[in-house]
Scaffold this motif. Structure first.
Motif, mmCIF file in Angstrom:
data_model
loop_
_atom_site.group_PDB
_atom_site.id
_atom_site.type_symbol
_atom_site.label_atom_id
_atom_site.label_comp_id
_atom_site.label_asym_id
_atom_site.label_seq_id
_atom_site.Cartn_x
_atom_site.Cartn_y
_atom_site.Cartn_z
ATOM 1 N N ARG A 1 -41.534 -16.656 -8.938
ATOM 2 C CA ARG A 1 -41.489 -16.584 -7.474
ATOM 3 C C ARG A 1 -41.239 -17.926 -6.805
ATOM 4 O O ARG A 1 -40.928 -17.978 -5.627
ATOM 5 C CB ARG A 1 -42.788 -15.997 -6.925
ATOM 6 N N GLY A 2 -41.454 -19.004 -7.536
ATOM 7 C CA GLY A 2 -41.293 -20.322 -6.925
ATOM 8 C C GLY A 2 -42.446 -20.681 -6.006
ATOM 9 O O GLY A 2 -42.274 -21.416 -5.041
ATOM 10 N N THR A 3 -43.620 -20.142 -6.306
ATOM 11 C CA THR A 3 -44.800 -20.427 -5.495
ATOM 12 C C THR A 3 -45.802 -21.254 -6.298
ATOM 13 O O THR A 3 -45.791 -21.230 -7.521
ATOM 14 C CB THR A 3 -45.500 -19.130 -5.033
ATOM 15 N N ALA A 4 -46.639 -21.971 -5.585
ATOM 16 C CA ALA A 4 -47.772 -22.669 -6.189
ATOM 17 C C ALA A 4 -48.954 -22.462 -5.260
ATOM 18 O O ALA A 4 -48.798 -22.423 -4.040
ATOM 19 C CB ALA A 4 -47.475 -24.152 -6.367
ATOM 20 N N MET A 5 -50.128 -22.331 -5.852
ATOM 21 C CA MET A 5 -51.318 -22.046 -5.056
ATOM 22 C C MET A 5 -52.423 -23.026 -5.417
ATOM 23 O O MET A 5 -52.673 -23.275 -6.592
ATOM 24 C CB MET A 5 -51.780 -20.614 -5.306
ATOM 25 N N VAL A 6 -53.050 -23.571 -4.387
ATOM 26 C CA VAL A 6 -54.208 -24.448 -4.571
ATOM 27 C C VAL A 6 -55.428 -23.625 -4.189
ATOM 28 O O VAL A 6 -55.545 -23.178 -3.049
ATOM 29 C CB VAL A 6 -54.121 -25.716 -3.702
ATOM 30 N N PHE A 7 -56.304 -23.432 -5.153
ATOM 31 C CA PHE A 7 -57.481 -22.604 -4.933
ATOM 32 C C PHE A 7 -58.593 -23.412 -4.265
ATOM 33 O O PHE A 7 -58.666 -24.631 -4.416
ATOM 34 C CB PHE A 7 -57.983 -22.038 -6.266
ATOM 35 N N GLN A 8 -59.464 -22.729 -3.556
ATOM 36 C CA GLN A 8 -60.562 -23.376 -2.854
ATOM 37 C C GLN A 8 -61.480 -24.130 -3.814
ATOM 38 O O GLN A 8 -62.011 -25.177 -3.482
ATOM 39 C CB GLN A 8 -61.356 -22.337 -2.064
ATOM 40 N N ASP A 9 -61.633 -23.619 -5.025
ATOM 41 C CA ASP A 9 -62.528 -24.275 -5.987
ATOM 42 C C ASP A 9 -61.791 -25.281 -6.878
ATOM 43 O O ASP A 9 -62.316 -25.704 -7.902
ATOM 44 C CB ASP A 9 -63.267 -23.246 -6.838
ATOM 45 N N HIS A 10 -60.581 -25.640 -6.515
ATOM 46 C CA HIS A 10 -59.735 -26.648 -7.169
ATOM 47 C C HIS A 10 -59.103 -26.183 -8.467
ATOM 48 O O HIS A 10 -57.979 -26.523 -8.744
ATOM 49 C CB HIS A 10 -60.468 -27.979 -7.399
ATOM 50 N N ALA A 11 -59.831 -25.450 -9.311
ATOM 51 C CA ALA A 11 -59.307 -24.905 -10.565
ATOM 52 C C ALA A 11 -58.665 -25.970 -11.456
ATOM 53 O O ALA A 11 -57.648 -25.731 -12.087
ATOM 54 C CB ALA A 11 -58.319 -23.764 -10.282
ATOM 55 N N LEU A 12 -59.265 -27.148 -11.507
ATOM 56 C CA LEU A 12 -58.803 -28.195 -12.417
ATOM 57 C C LEU A 12 -59.423 -27.977 -13.790
ATOM 58 O O LEU A 12 -60.521 -27.440 -13.902
ATOM 59 C CB LEU A 12 -59.201 -29.577 -11.891
ATOM 60 N N TYR A 13 -58.732 -28.404 -14.832
ATOM 61 C CA TYR A 13 -59.291 -28.318 -16.179
ATOM 62 C C TYR A 13 -60.298 -29.452 -16.342
ATOM 63 O O TYR A 13 -59.921 -30.627 -16.288
ATOM 64 C CB TYR A 13 -58.192 -28.413 -17.231
ATOM 65 N N PRO A 14 -61.574 -29.134 -16.532
ATOM 66 C CA PRO A 14 -62.617 -30.166 -16.542
ATOM 67 C C PRO A 14 -62.530 -31.132 -17.717
ATOM 68 O O PRO A 14 -63.004 -32.261 -17.627
ATOM 69 C CB PRO A 14 -63.922 -29.368 -16.589
ATOM 70 N N GLU B 1 -65.803 -36.620 -12.531
ATOM 71 C CA GLU B 1 -66.031 -38.005 -12.115
ATOM 72 C C GLU B 1 -65.414 -38.313 -10.754
ATOM 73 O O GLU B 1 -65.399 -39.461 -10.336
ATOM 74 C CB GLU B 1 -65.432 -38.957 -13.163
ATOM 75 N N LEU B 2 -64.902 -37.292 -10.091
ATOM 76 C CA LEU B 2 -64.214 -37.475 -8.806
ATOM 77 C C LEU B 2 -65.038 -36.896 -7.666
ATOM 78 O O LEU B 2 -65.839 -35.985 -7.856
ATOM 79 C CB LEU B 2 -62.863 -36.754 -8.830
ATOM 80 N N SER B 3 -64.795 -37.400 -6.468
ATOM 81 C CA SER B 3 -65.394 -36.809 -5.274
ATOM 82 C C SER B 3 -64.680 -35.489 -4.978
ATOM 83 O O SER B 3 -63.617 -35.205 -5.542
ATOM 84 C CB SER B 3 -65.244 -37.757 -4.076
ATOM 85 N N GLY B 4 -65.219 -34.723 -4.065
ATOM 86 C CA GLY B 4 -64.587 -33.460 -3.693
ATOM 87 C C GLY B 4 -63.180 -33.646 -3.149
ATOM 88 O O GLY B 4 -62.269 -32.895 -3.486
ATOM 89 N N GLY B 5 -62.996 -34.659 -2.331
ATOM 90 C CA GLY B 5 -61.670 -34.928 -1.770
ATOM 91 C C GLY B 5 -60.673 -35.363 -2.824
ATOM 92 O O GLY B 5 -59.495 -34.990 -2.779
ATOM 93 N N GLU B 6 -61.131 -36.153 -3.776
ATOM 94 C CA GLU B 6 -60.257 -36.581 -4.867
ATOM 95 C C GLU B 6 -59.863 -35.396 -5.743
ATOM 96 O O GLU B 6 -58.703 -35.269 -6.151
ATOM 97 C CB GLU B 6 -60.945 -37.667 -5.692
ATOM 98 N N ARG B 7 -60.817 -34.497 -5.992
ATOM 99 C CA ARG B 7 -60.498 -33.291 -6.755
ATOM 100 C C ARG B 7 -59.490 -32.427 -6.003
ATOM 101 O O ARG B 7 -58.566 -31.863 -6.598
ATOM 102 C CB ARG B 7 -61.767 -32.482 -7.052
#
Length: 158
Positions: free
Chosen positions: A76-89, A134-140
């Protein structure tokens, strides 16, 4: 960014749980569209429908005029940023940014170029080797945004 059109989109969870009912809207290409409403009104479901993480029960979703209802998320050519960041810890910021490029088969030199550009754009260079814990919420949040932007999507959903 691409134009998004929703035409009478509906989605139900179970028999008695309408999540989205007859939503029609258009967001012109290059514009920002904002959906507001109380908790439980269907904002996240609508984004998940556009991204292809859910399928509508009724209606049409078009991106730049092409119907995408049955296309999988990666086409689809979409990307989504989730509210909980969904980064690989377990991965560093750099590796989190690189991950979607690696899964798409982008060559090493191009991956390195795009990761460096994203780190600079989001002012995350000094955090490149840190893990999300190791990051702040904004950095995440910036790292999650970078992971979405790095694939150069036609539509960015936040």
């Amino acid at each position: 960014m691409a134009r998004i059109q929703l035409d009478h989109i509906s989605k139900r969870y179970g028999r008695d749980a309408p999540a989205v009912r007859e939503v029609s809207l258009e967001v012109p290409g290059g514009a920002f569209g904002v959906i507001v409403g109380p908790s439980g009104c269907g904002k996240t479901t609508l984004l998940r429908l556009i991204a292809g993480l859910e399928r509508p029960d009724r209606g049409e979703i078009r991106i730049d005029g092409g119907r995408v209802n049955r296309l999988p998320p990666d086409r689809r050519g979409t990307a989504m940023v989730f509210q909980d960041h969904a980064l690989y810890p377990h991965l560093s910021v750099r590796s989190n940014l690189e991950f979607p490029l690696r899964t798409r088969g982008v060559d090493r030199a191009e991956r390195a170029r795009r990761v460096l550009a994203a780190l600079q754009l989001l002012e995350l260079g000094r955090f490149a080797d840190r893990k999300p814990g190791e990051l702040s919420g904004g950095e995440r949040q910036r790292a999650a945004l970078g992971r979405a932007l790095i694939i150069e999507p036609r539509v960015l959903l936040l």
